[in-house]
Design a protein around this motif. Structure first.
Motif, PDB file in Angstrom:
ATOM      1  N   THR A 148       0.868  -1.177   0.000  1.00 25.68           N
ATOM      2  CA  THR A 148       0.000   0.000   0.000  1.00 25.68           C
ATOM      3  C   THR A 148       0.902   1.223   0.000  1.00 25.68           C
ATOM      4  OG1 THR A 148      -1.633  -1.155   1.373  1.00 25.68           O
ATOM      5  CG2 THR A 148      -1.857   1.238   1.184  1.00 25.68           C
ATOM      6  N   ILE A 149       0.590   2.209  -0.830  1.00 21.59           N
ATOM      7  CA  ILE A 149       1.333   3.468  -0.823  1.00 21.59           C
ATOM      8  C   ILE A 149       0.395   4.571  -0.340  1.00 21.59           C
ATOM      9  CG2 ILE A 149       2.718   5.111  -2.132  1.00 21.59           C
ATOM     10  CD1 ILE A 149       3.228   2.943  -4.196  1.00 21.59           C
ATOM     11  N   VAL A 150       0.724   5.169   0.797  1.00 19.50           N
ATOM     12  CA  VAL A 150      -0.063   6.278   1.342  1.00 19.50           C
ATOM     13  C   VAL A 150       0.466   7.565   0.725  1.00 19.50           C
ATOM     14  CG1 VAL A 150      -0.700   7.522   3.438  1.00 19.50           C
ATOM     15  CG2 VAL A 150      -0.503   5.028   3.480  1.00 19.50           C
ATOM     16  N   CYS A 151      -0.425   8.319   0.072  1.00 16.25           N
ATOM     17  CA  CYS A 151      -0.023   9.486  -0.723  1.00 16.25           C
ATOM     18  C   CYS A 151      -0.665  10.757  -0.171  1.00 16.25           C
ATOM     19  CB  CYS A 151      -0.426   9.283  -2.179  1.00 16.25           C
ATOM     20  SG  CYS A 151       0.365   7.864  -2.969  1.00 16.25           S
ATOM     21  N   PRO A 152      -0.044  11.366   0.845  1.00 10.99           N
ATOM     22  CA  PRO A 152      -0.591  12.613   1.376  1.00 10.99           C
ATOM     23  C   PRO A 152      -0.316  13.773   0.436  1.00 10.99           C
ATOM     24  CG  PRO A 152       1.484  12.106   2.459  1.00 10.99           C
ATOM     25  CD  PRO A 152       1.178  10.941   1.551  1.00 10.99           C
ATOM     26  N   THR A 153      -1.201  14.771   0.475  1.00 15.38           N
ATOM     27  CA  THR A 153      -0.923  16.020  -0.212  1.00 15.38           C
ATOM     28  C   THR A 153      -0.064  16.878   0.725  1.00 15.38           C
ATOM     29  OG1 THR A 153      -1.926  17.882  -1.383  1.00 15.38           O
ATOM     30  CG2 THR A 153      -3.133  17.058   0.532  1.00 15.38           C
ATOM     31  N   TYR A 154      -0.035  18.188   0.571  1.00 16.62           N
ATOM     32  CA  TYR A 154       0.811  19.073   1.382  1.00 16.62           C
ATOM     33  C   TYR A 154       0.766  18.648   2.843  1.00 16.62           C
ATOM     34  CZ  TYR A 154       2.258  23.252   3.923  1.00 16.62           C
ATOM     35  OH  TYR A 154       2.869  24.116   4.791  1.00 16.62           O
ATOM     36  N   LEU A 155       1.970  18.510   3.461  1.00 16.77           N
ATOM     37  CA  LEU A 155       2.097  17.797   4.730  1.00 16.77           C
ATOM     38  C   LEU A 155       2.702  18.684   5.824  1.00 16.77           C
ATOM     39  CD1 LEU A 155       1.640  14.861   5.774  1.00 16.77           C
ATOM     40  CD2 LEU A 155       3.997  14.374   5.104  1.00 16.77           C
ATOM     41  N   GLY A 175      -8.620  18.462  -2.198  1.00 21.98           N
ATOM     42  CA  GLY A 175      -7.734  18.202  -1.065  1.00 21.98           C
ATOM     43  C   GLY A 175      -6.534  19.131  -1.091  1.00 21.98           C
ATOM     44  N   LYS A 176      -6.267  19.796   0.008  1.00 22.34           N
ATOM     45  CA  LYS A 176      -5.181  20.784   0.054  1.00 22.34           C
ATOM     46  C   LYS A 176      -4.046  20.378   0.984  1.00 22.34           C
ATOM     47  CE  LYS A 176      -7.458  23.561  -2.664  1.00 22.34           C
ATOM     48  NZ  LYS A 176      -7.064  23.668  -4.094  1.00 22.34           N
ATOM     49  N   GLN A 177      -4.378  19.740   2.115  1.00 21.94           N
ATOM     50  CA  GLN A 177      -3.332  19.391   3.064  1.00 21.94           C
ATOM     51  C   GLN A 177      -3.810  18.294   4.006  1.00 21.94           C
ATOM     52  OE1 GLN A 177      -2.526  23.078   5.168  1.00 21.94           O
ATOM     53  NE2 GLN A 177      -3.974  22.542   6.788  1.00 21.94           N
ATOM     54  N   ILE A 178      -2.845  17.716   4.719  1.00 17.87           N
ATOM     55  CA  ILE A 178      -3.111  16.692   5.726  1.00 17.87           C
ATOM     56  C   ILE A 178      -1.949  16.744   6.711  1.00 17.87           C
ATOM     57  CG2 ILE A 178      -2.038  14.940   4.249  1.00 17.87           C
ATOM     58  CD1 ILE A 178      -4.899  14.155   6.629  1.00 17.87           C
ATOM     59  N   SER A 179      -2.211  16.717   7.990  1.00 18.51           N
ATOM     60  CA  SER A 179      -1.136  16.850   8.973  1.00 18.51           C
ATOM     61  C   SER A 179      -0.273  15.598   9.031  1.00 18.51           C
ATOM     62  CB  SER A 179      -1.712  17.125  10.366  1.00 18.51           C
ATOM     63  OG  SER A 179      -2.328  15.959  10.890  1.00 18.51           O
ATOM     64  N   VAL A 180       0.937  15.772   9.530  1.00 16.58           N
ATOM     65  CA  VAL A 180       1.830  14.637   9.764  1.00 16.58           C
ATOM     66  C   VAL A 180       1.165  13.639  10.702  1.00 16.58           C
ATOM     67  CG1 VAL A 180       3.984  13.936  10.868  1.00 16.58           C
ATOM     68  CG2 VAL A 180       3.965  15.890   9.305  1.00 16.58           C
ATOM     69  N   GLY A 181       0.510  14.140  11.753  1.00 19.78           N
ATOM     70  CA  GLY A 181      -0.135  13.254  12.719  1.00 19.78           C
ATOM     71  C   GLY A 181      -1.214  12.390  12.104  1.00 19.78           C
ATOM     72  N   ASP A 182      -2.058  12.978  11.287  1.00 17.79           N
ATOM     73  CA  ASP A 182      -3.125  12.194  10.663  1.00 17.79           C
ATOM     74  C   ASP A 182      -2.585  11.253   9.593  1.00 17.79           C
ATOM     75  OD1 ASP A 182      -5.612  12.658  11.934  1.00 17.79           O
ATOM     76  OD2 ASP A 182      -5.686  14.671  11.087  1.00 17.79           O
ATOM     77  N   THR A 183      -1.535  11.663   8.894  1.00 20.20           N
ATOM     78  CA  THR A 183      -0.916  10.769   7.916  1.00 20.20           C
ATOM     79  C   THR A 183      -0.349   9.537   8.614  1.00 20.20           C
ATOM     80  OG1 THR A 183      -0.381  12.612   6.446  1.00 20.20           O
ATOM     81  CG2 THR A 183       0.884  10.581   6.157  1.00 20.20           C
ATOM     82  N   ALA A 184       0.353   9.763   9.729  1.00 24.87           N
ATOM     83  CA  ALA A 184       0.922   8.647  10.481  1.00 24.87           C
ATOM     84  C   ALA A 184      -0.170   7.758  11.061  1.00 24.87           C
ATOM     85  CB  ALA A 184       1.814   9.173  11.605  1.00 24.87           C
ATOM     86  N   GLU A 185      -1.246   8.359  11.541  1.00 24.50           N
ATOM     87  CA  GLU A 185      -2.339   7.580  12.125  1.00 24.50           C
ATOM     88  C   GLU A 185      -2.981   6.693  11.067  1.00 24.50           C
ATOM     89  OE1 GLU A 185      -5.023   6.025  14.860  1.00 24.50           O
ATOM     90  OE2 GLU A 185      -3.161   7.156  15.161  1.00 24.50           O
ATOM     91  N   PHE A 186      -3.284   7.255   9.892  1.00 27.44           N
ATOM     92  CA  PHE A 186      -3.881   6.442   8.836  1.00 27.44           C
ATOM     93  C   PHE A 186      -2.916   5.343   8.391  1.00 27.44           C
ATOM     94  CE2 PHE A 186      -4.290   5.303   4.386  1.00 27.44           C
ATOM     95  CZ  PHE A 186      -5.576   4.789   4.386  1.00 27.44           C
ATOM     96  N   ALA A 187      -1.646   5.707   8.191  1.00 26.46           N
ATOM     97  CA  ALA A 187      -0.668   4.733   7.710  1.00 26.46           C
ATOM     98  C   ALA A 187      -0.534   3.573   8.692  1.00 26.46           C
ATOM     99  CB  ALA A 187       0.683   5.415   7.502  1.00 26.46           C
ATOM    100  N   TYR A 188      -0.461   3.881   9.969  1.00 23.25           N
ATOM    101  CA  TYR A 188      -0.318   2.823  10.981  1.00 23.25           C
ATOM    102  C   TYR A 188      -1.538   1.913  10.990  1.00 23.25           C
ATOM    103  CZ  TYR A 188      -0.305   0.572  15.524  1.00 23.25           C
ATOM    104  OH  TYR A 188      -0.387  -0.369  16.529  1.00 23.25           O
ATOM    105  N   GLN A 189      -2.724   2.488  10.967  1.00 23.42           N
ATOM    106  CA  GLN A 189      -3.941   1.675  10.983  1.00 23.42           C
ATOM    107  C   GLN A 189      -4.046   0.824   9.722  1.00 23.42           C
ATOM    108  OE1 GLN A 189      -5.744   1.285  13.584  1.00 23.42           O
ATOM    109  NE2 GLN A 189      -4.915   2.964  14.812  1.00 23.42           N
ATOM    110  N   GLU A 190      -3.642   1.386   8.583  1.00 17.18           N
ATOM    111  CA  GLU A 190      -3.692   0.626   7.327  1.00 17.18           C
ATOM    112  C   GLU A 190      -2.663  -0.494   7.314  1.00 17.18           C
ATOM    113  OE1 GLU A 190      -4.082  -0.997   3.589  1.00 17.18           O
ATOM    114  OE2 GLU A 190      -5.528   0.082   4.836  1.00 17.18           O
ATOM    115  N   LEU A 191      -1.500  -0.258   7.893  1.00 15.60           N
ATOM    116  CA  LEU A 191      -0.490  -1.315   7.981  1.00 15.60           C
ATOM    117  C   LEU A 191      -1.068  -2.542   8.676  1.00 15.60           C
ATOM    118  CD1 LEU A 191       2.577  -2.124   7.679  1.00 15.60           C
ATOM    119  CD2 LEU A 191       2.800  -1.381  10.069  1.00 15.60           C
TER     120      LEU A 191
END
Length: 205
Positions: A148-155, A175-191
């Protein structure tokens, strides 16, 4: 679960490490500067460069999953490392890998036959990072791995607040941006959950 993490000292990687250790997983991380990591129960650090094949090889024994939060930093580190990571995963029968990519390698809404960076969907003039992540996308989809490749926009930096949007292979509309915290949270849950195996995931508020 025993998780191997590359890019563990970066913004997103360090947040994924924190979540994994919080939930009792064992984490192995290859880092150039161990002093940047606080020693914690469940975390085993290996010192080395991810471009060094011998340094990479020592992490996979007994692993269940791999995370790459490696950036590009205007170098080819990412694309030098990924073939070795994939090869060692296949040799050790470690199937699950999640990587942090960029929104530039999602499909274009203007021209779905192209990726966003190829079709000019974003205003970014520099395409080096997207090209590097595109190479990783090609490597993973030609492998036997559950990727799986998690592809955040502006971070920007920021805590996880939730209420973000997720879309397979495309960036959520406007979509304009996504925080580092939410990117990490989604990535961890998806893993852990593996709900989007074989897809790039666009992530934004």
């Amino acid at each position: 679960m025993k998780i191997v993490i590359f890019g563990a000292t970066g913004r997103t990687g360090s947040e994924i490490v924190r979540r994994a250790l919080r939930d009792g997983h064992e984490v192995k991380a290859l880092v150039r500067t161990p002093e940047k990591c606080t020693p914690r129960q469940g975390l085993t650090l290996f010192q080395g460069d991810v471009r060094d094949t011998e340094a990479v090889k020592q992490l996979f024994e007994g692993a269940n999953a791999v995370v790459s939060a490696l950036g590009t930093d205007r170098t080819t580190t990412l694309t030098e490392a990924m073939p070795v990571i994939v090869e060692e995963m296949e040799l050790h029968s470690v199937l699950r890998i999640l990587t942090i990519g960029t929104a530039g390698i999602l499909q274009s809404r203007n021209d779905p036959s192209k990726l966003r960076y190829e079709a000019g969907d974003s205003n970014r003039k520099l395409t080096f990072a997207a090209k590097e992540h595109h190479k990783v996308f090609d490597i993973l989809r030609s492998s036997s791995l559950d990727w799986t490749i998690v592809c955040p926009t502006y971070l920007p930096d920021g805590e996880a607040v939730g209420n973000y949007r997720v879309e397979r292979d495309y960036l959520p509309v406007d979509g304009k941006q996504i925080s580092v915290g939410d990117t990490a949270e989604f990535a961890y849950q998806e893993l852990i959950a593996g709900e989007h195996i074989g897809h790039r995931i666009g992530l934004s508020y």
